[in-house]
Design an enzyme around this catalytic site. Structure first.
Site, PDB file in Angstrom:
ATOM      1  N   ASP A  21      13.880  -1.688  -5.329  1.00  0.00           N
ATOM      2  CA  ASP A  21      14.991  -0.567  -5.210  1.00  0.00           C
ATOM      3  C   ASP A  21      15.528  -0.126  -6.472  1.00  0.00           C
ATOM      4  O   ASP A  21      15.302  -0.873  -7.469  1.00  0.00           O
ATOM      5  CB  ASP A  21      16.085  -1.340  -4.394  1.00  0.00           C
ATOM      6  CG  ASP A  21      17.098  -0.347  -3.738  1.00  0.00           C
ATOM      7  OD1 ASP A  21      16.705   1.061  -4.014  1.00  0.00           O
ATOM      8  OD2 ASP A  21      18.124  -0.528  -3.292  1.00  0.00           O
ATOM      9  N   HIS A  38       9.467   6.805  -8.758  1.00  0.00           N
ATOM     10  CA  HIS A  38       8.572   6.002  -8.258  1.00  0.00           C
ATOM     11  C   HIS A  38       7.234   5.692  -9.006  1.00  0.00           C
ATOM     12  O   HIS A  38       6.754   4.798  -8.767  1.00  0.00           O
ATOM     13  CB  HIS A  38       8.271   6.927  -6.835  1.00  0.00           C
ATOM     14  CG  HIS A  38       9.283   7.154  -6.016  1.00  0.00           C
ATOM     15  ND1 HIS A  38      10.538   6.079  -5.617  1.00  0.00           N
ATOM     16  CD2 HIS A  38       9.841   8.104  -5.157  1.00  0.00           C
ATOM     17  CE1 HIS A  38      11.259   6.382  -4.768  1.00  0.00           C
ATOM     18  NE2 HIS A  38      11.154   7.906  -4.686  1.00  0.00           N
ATOM     19  N   LEU A 132      -5.035 -13.697  -4.659  1.00  0.00           N
ATOM     20  CA  LEU A 132      -3.629 -13.253  -4.242  1.00  0.00           C
ATOM     21  C   LEU A 132      -4.002 -12.200  -3.133  1.00  0.00           C
ATOM     22  O   LEU A 132      -4.908 -11.304  -3.296  1.00  0.00           O
ATOM     23  CB  LEU A 132      -3.245 -12.558  -5.437  1.00  0.00           C
ATOM     24  CG  LEU A 132      -1.902 -11.637  -5.280  1.00  0.00           C
ATOM     25  CD1 LEU A 132      -0.736 -12.786  -4.962  1.00  0.00           C
ATOM     26  CD2 LEU A 132      -1.628 -10.986  -6.769  1.00  0.00           C
TER      27      LEU A 132
HETATM   28  C1  FPP Z   1      13.062   2.503  -3.535  1.00  0.00           C
HETATM   29  O1  FPP Z   1      13.817   3.191  -4.535  1.00  0.00           O
HETATM   30  C2  FPP Z   1      11.518   2.841  -3.550  1.00  0.00           C
HETATM   31  C3  FPP Z   1      10.790   3.378  -2.736  1.00  0.00           C
HETATM   32  C4  FPP Z   1      11.334   3.763  -1.424  1.00  0.00           C
HETATM   33  C5  FPP Z   1       9.424   3.633  -3.012  1.00  0.00           C
HETATM   34  C6  FPP Z   1       8.608   2.598  -3.681  1.00  0.00           C
HETATM   35  C7  FPP Z   1       7.499   3.269  -4.049  1.00  0.00           C
HETATM   36  C8  FPP Z   1       6.515   2.894  -5.162  1.00  0.00           C
HETATM   37  C9  FPP Z   1       7.362   2.103  -6.246  1.00  0.00           C
HETATM   38  C10 FPP Z   1       5.444   3.545  -5.620  1.00  0.00           C
HETATM   39  C11 FPP Z   1       4.078   3.048  -5.080  1.00  0.00           C
HETATM   40  C12 FPP Z   1       4.019   1.536  -4.846  1.00  0.00           C
HETATM   41  C13 FPP Z   1       2.835   0.764  -4.523  1.00  0.00           C
HETATM   42  C14 FPP Z   1       2.946  -0.340  -4.124  1.00  0.00           C
HETATM   43  C15 FPP Z   1       1.551   1.322  -5.170  1.00  0.00           C
HETATM   44  P1  FPP Z   1      14.885   4.298  -4.105  1.00  0.00           P
HETATM   45  O2  FPP Z   1      14.238   5.619  -4.201  1.00  0.00           O
HETATM   46  O3  FPP Z   1      15.813   3.874  -2.930  1.00  0.00           O
HETATM   47  O4  FPP Z   1      15.846   4.319  -5.333  1.00  0.00           O
HETATM   48  P2  FPP Z   1      17.489   4.617  -5.295  1.00  0.00           P
HETATM   49  O5  FPP Z   1      18.097   3.612  -4.275  1.00  0.00           O
HETATM   50  O6  FPP Z   1      17.834   4.520  -6.674  1.00  0.00           O
HETATM   51  O7  FPP Z   1      17.814   5.867  -4.717  1.00  0.00           O
END
Ligand code: FPP
Length: 246
Positions: A21, A38, A132
């Site tokens: 997050d 992201h 893993l």
């Molecule tokens: C949460 O941060 C993050 C996500 C919903 C997306 C996670 C995706 C990745 C890291 C990219 C690809 C992953 C892999 C496994 C290859 P948020 O957007 O909710 O952040 P905020 O709370 O600050 O808005």
């Protein structure tokens, strides 16, 4: 002595789950679009995989896209799906060289075709690996998973295949997406939020919860070692008293 050396190798969690997050807030701080957060978050995924390999963790589950995340702006949803396809394709050889397998939990049918195809190819390519397991929670929510398990079990009862008295914890666990995966001993959420957000609700019954202020794109190997060190300082009682477990 660095943080990895301080870790007790005889008490490594077999399964660590992470709620990644803070990508959006991290990007905003940099004056960038959310998608940039992201994309840098992928670097934190690499760091976490490396840390798990170094410690000998067997399963790393990442909450990558929840069933609720479809409600985000379309550009962001499309961007995350593309990033996922790109990342899997780019990292495939590296994952293979680290003997890492890939498991997906969630409603794969609801994912875009390109994403599902890439995931299926990658799962097949990495299928012999067992050092893993990278478990990606995609189009996942715990209530969706539990609801499906209840539907399947009630069908089995209705068809006379099982008696309702035979419904055990084990039987329920076997109806979940995480069938054959041990429950996580440690769950980490980054970015200072203290919520579970519909993640692994059944499997977390006895997990140790660890919250860090670090935003996901800033999360490094070192942060995972700190989380595991903290985990190792906990007394896990499973409902018993301290005296009983000594
Ligand atoms: C949460 O941060 C993050 C996500 C919903 C997306 C996670 C995706 C990745 C890291 C990219 C690809 C992953 C892999 C496994 C290859 P948020 O957007 O909710 O952040 P905020 O709370 O600050 O808005």
């Amino acid at each position: 002595m660095n943080s990895l050396e301080k870790i007790d190798k005889n008490n490594i969690p077999q399964h660590i789950a992470i709620i990644m997050d803070g990508n959006g807030r991290w990007a905003k701080k940099q004056g960038q679009e959310r998608l940039y957060g992201h994309s840098i978050g992928v670097e934190a995924v690499r760091e976490s995989i490396n840390a798990c390999l170094s410690m000998g963790v067997k399963y790393l589950t990442l909450y990558t896209f929840s069933t609720e995340n479809w409600n985000r702006p379309k550009d962001e949803v499309d961007g995350i799906m593309n990033l996922l396809v790109q990342t899997i394709s780019n990292e495939l050889e590296l994952l293979n060289s680290h003997q890492t397998g890939l498991i997906v939990i969630g409603d794969e049918e609801g994912l875009p075709d390109s994403c599902r195809d890439e995931l299926n190819e990658a799962k097949e390519y990495l299928s012999k690996n067992n050092k893993l397991y990278l478990v990606l929670a995609l189009n996942y929510s715990a209530r969706w998973e539990i609801k499906n398990a209840i539907k399947n079990i009630s069908e089995q009862v209705k068809d006379g295949k099982i008696n309702s008295k035979e419904i055990t914890d084990e039987l329920i666990s076997n109806e979940l997406c995480t069938k054959n995966i041990p429950d996580p001993e440690l769950i980490i959420r980054t970015s200072g939020e203290h919520r579970i957000s519909n993640f692994l609700l059944w499997q977390l019954a006895y997990s140790e919860l660890y919250f860090t202020e670090v935003l996901w794109p800033d999360f490094k190997e070192e942060d995972l070692y700190l989380a595991v060190t903290n985990f190792q300082s906990r007394e896990r009682r499973f409902g018993q008293t301290s005296e009983q477990i000594i």
